[in-house]
Design a protein around this motif. Sequence first.
Motif, PDB file in Angstrom:
ATOM      1  N   ALA A  68       0.768  -1.279  -0.119  1.00  0.00           N
ATOM      2  CA  ALA A  68      -0.166   0.127  -0.156  1.00  0.00           C
ATOM      3  C   ALA A  68       0.708   1.185  -0.030  1.00  0.00           C
ATOM      4  O   ALA A  68       0.156   2.368   0.384  1.00  0.00           O
ATOM      5  CB  ALA A  68      -0.847  -0.005   1.204  1.00  0.00           C
TER       6      ALA A  68
ATOM      7  N   GLY B 106       4.055   3.922   1.443  1.00  0.00           N
ATOM      8  CA  GLY B 106       4.263   4.074   2.864  1.00  0.00           C
ATOM      9  C   GLY B 106       5.512   3.353   3.474  1.00  0.00           C
ATOM     10  O   GLY B 106       5.582   3.972   4.911  1.00  0.00           O
TER      11      GLY B 106
ATOM     12  N   GLY C 289       5.079   8.299   2.341  1.00  0.00           N
ATOM     13  CA  GLY C 289       3.579   8.465   1.911  1.00  0.00           C
ATOM     14  C   GLY C 289       3.592   8.331   0.317  1.00  0.00           C
ATOM     15  O   GLY C 289       2.182   8.536  -0.227  1.00  0.00           O
TER      16      GLY C 289
ATOM     17  N   SER D 227       1.698   5.824  -1.398  1.00  0.00           N
ATOM     18  CA  SER D 227       0.338   5.674  -0.976  1.00  0.00           C
ATOM     19  C   SER D 227      -0.548   6.815  -1.892  1.00  0.00           C
ATOM     20  O   SER D 227      -1.794   6.699  -2.173  1.00  0.00           O
ATOM     21  CB  SER D 227      -0.188   6.084   0.568  1.00  0.00           C
ATOM     22  OG  SER D 227       0.472   4.986   1.173  1.00  0.00           O
TER      23      SER D 227
ATOM     24  N   SER E 261      -2.016  -0.212  -7.460  1.00  0.00           N
ATOM     25  CA  SER E 261      -0.772  -0.587  -6.693  1.00  0.00           C
ATOM     26  C   SER E 261       0.083  -1.117  -7.813  1.00  0.00           C
ATOM     27  O   SER E 261       1.604  -0.572  -7.633  1.00  0.00           O
ATOM     28  CB  SER E 261      -1.140  -1.694  -5.796  1.00  0.00           C
ATOM     29  OG  SER E 261      -1.474  -1.283  -4.486  1.00  0.00           O
TER      30      SER E 261
ATOM     31  N   PHE F 274      -3.948  -0.169   3.036  1.00  0.00           N
ATOM     32  CA  PHE F 274      -3.876   1.248   2.570  1.00  0.00           C
ATOM     33  C   PHE F 274      -4.276   2.101   3.884  1.00  0.00           C
ATOM     34  O   PHE F 274      -3.825   3.140   4.129  1.00  0.00           O
ATOM     35  CB  PHE F 274      -4.781   1.526   1.272  1.00  0.00           C
ATOM     36  CG  PHE F 274      -4.531   2.878   0.898  1.00  0.00           C
ATOM     37  CD1 PHE F 274      -3.536   3.410   0.080  1.00  0.00           C
ATOM     38  CD2 PHE F 274      -5.776   3.790   1.209  1.00  0.00           C
ATOM     39  CE1 PHE F 274      -3.800   4.599  -0.467  1.00  0.00           C
ATOM     40  CE2 PHE F 274      -5.885   5.268   0.653  1.00  0.00           C
ATOM     41  CZ  PHE F 274      -4.736   5.668   0.068  1.00  0.00           C
TER      42      PHE F 274
ATOM     43  N   VAL G 216      -1.795   2.336   6.538  1.00  0.00           N
ATOM     44  CA  VAL G 216      -0.643   3.247   6.068  1.00  0.00           C
ATOM     45  C   VAL G 216      -1.041   4.688   6.209  1.00  0.00           C
ATOM     46  O   VAL G 216      -0.077   5.506   6.744  1.00  0.00           O
ATOM     47  CB  VAL G 216      -0.024   3.077   4.732  1.00  0.00           C
ATOM     48  CG1 VAL G 216       0.952   3.877   4.288  1.00  0.00           C
ATOM     49  CG2 VAL G 216       0.526   1.532   4.849  1.00  0.00           C
ATOM     50  N   VAL G 217      -2.375   5.082   5.479  1.00  0.00           N
ATOM     51  CA  VAL G 217      -2.551   6.539   5.486  1.00  0.00           C
ATOM     52  C   VAL G 217      -2.862   6.856   7.143  1.00  0.00           C
ATOM     53  O   VAL G 217      -2.231   8.233   7.565  1.00  0.00           O
ATOM     54  CB  VAL G 217      -3.866   6.709   4.897  1.00  0.00           C
ATOM     55  CG1 VAL G 217      -4.430   7.960   5.407  1.00  0.00           C
ATOM     56  CG2 VAL G 217      -3.639   6.627   3.344  1.00  0.00           C
TER      57      VAL G 217
END
Length: 253
Positions: free
Chosen positions: A20, A22, A154, A157, A175, A234, A237-238
């Motif tokens: 994802a 990051g 990031g 992402s 991705s 995802f 990670v965000v």
Amino acid sequence: MEILLLCLFAFLAGFTDAIAGGGGLIQTPAALVLLPQYPLATVLGTLKIPSFSGTSIATAQYVRRVPVNWLLIGLMAIIAFIAAFAGSTLLTKVNNSFMKPLLLIMLIIVAIYTFTNRRFGDHTEKDHSFRQQIIYSVLISLVIGFYDGFIGPGAGSFLILSFIGLLGFDFLKASTHAKFVNLATNLGSITFFTLSGKIIFSIALPMAACNALGGWLGARLAILRGNAFIRIFFLIVVCATIIRFAYDVWFKS
């Protein structure tokens, strides 16, 4: 001991980034803590080698199983390379902390939207003309390519988000295409930092091997588990990126 810890964080970064994006959220803070004797630009330049290694292995896994728009990716890669080179050049001249409050707000919005919109990341056919698709692709490459060279964490992402939101890709296809653009941004930064003599290869190469192993494992898992799994990763990670930037904004400013 330091190199073993750096290799462990590089493996985790490669694994996360392959799924994802990051990965920089993991290995960048670790390297800054474990390598305080080196200038910021030297640490960031060194980390571009393992990032490129892990992304390369992950890309090879994805491309065997996911169709790729080669014309689009070729154009985006060239632009992203140039933009990342420019971003890394600027990084050595100015501080990048002024952008972090804005990025923090953007990421919070992204997290809320992704969480509340269950269909976000499903394939959504966009009725774009060829010209519109090229315009969006150029914008993505310019903005995120420069961002990756200038700030970094990031970026993968943000690429996935852009492919989904602007071009209508699903998480798996997004991705896959994001990996190619990310390779170009890493290569742009590596070119600049190598020419500037800011890469410590005795640290970068062992980390690169571990990042590549993590990238291989993460990509295989993402391909096997599909969109739902990547969507969850995802979001994680965000949220981690939000925490990282919030810390930078409120406690390091």
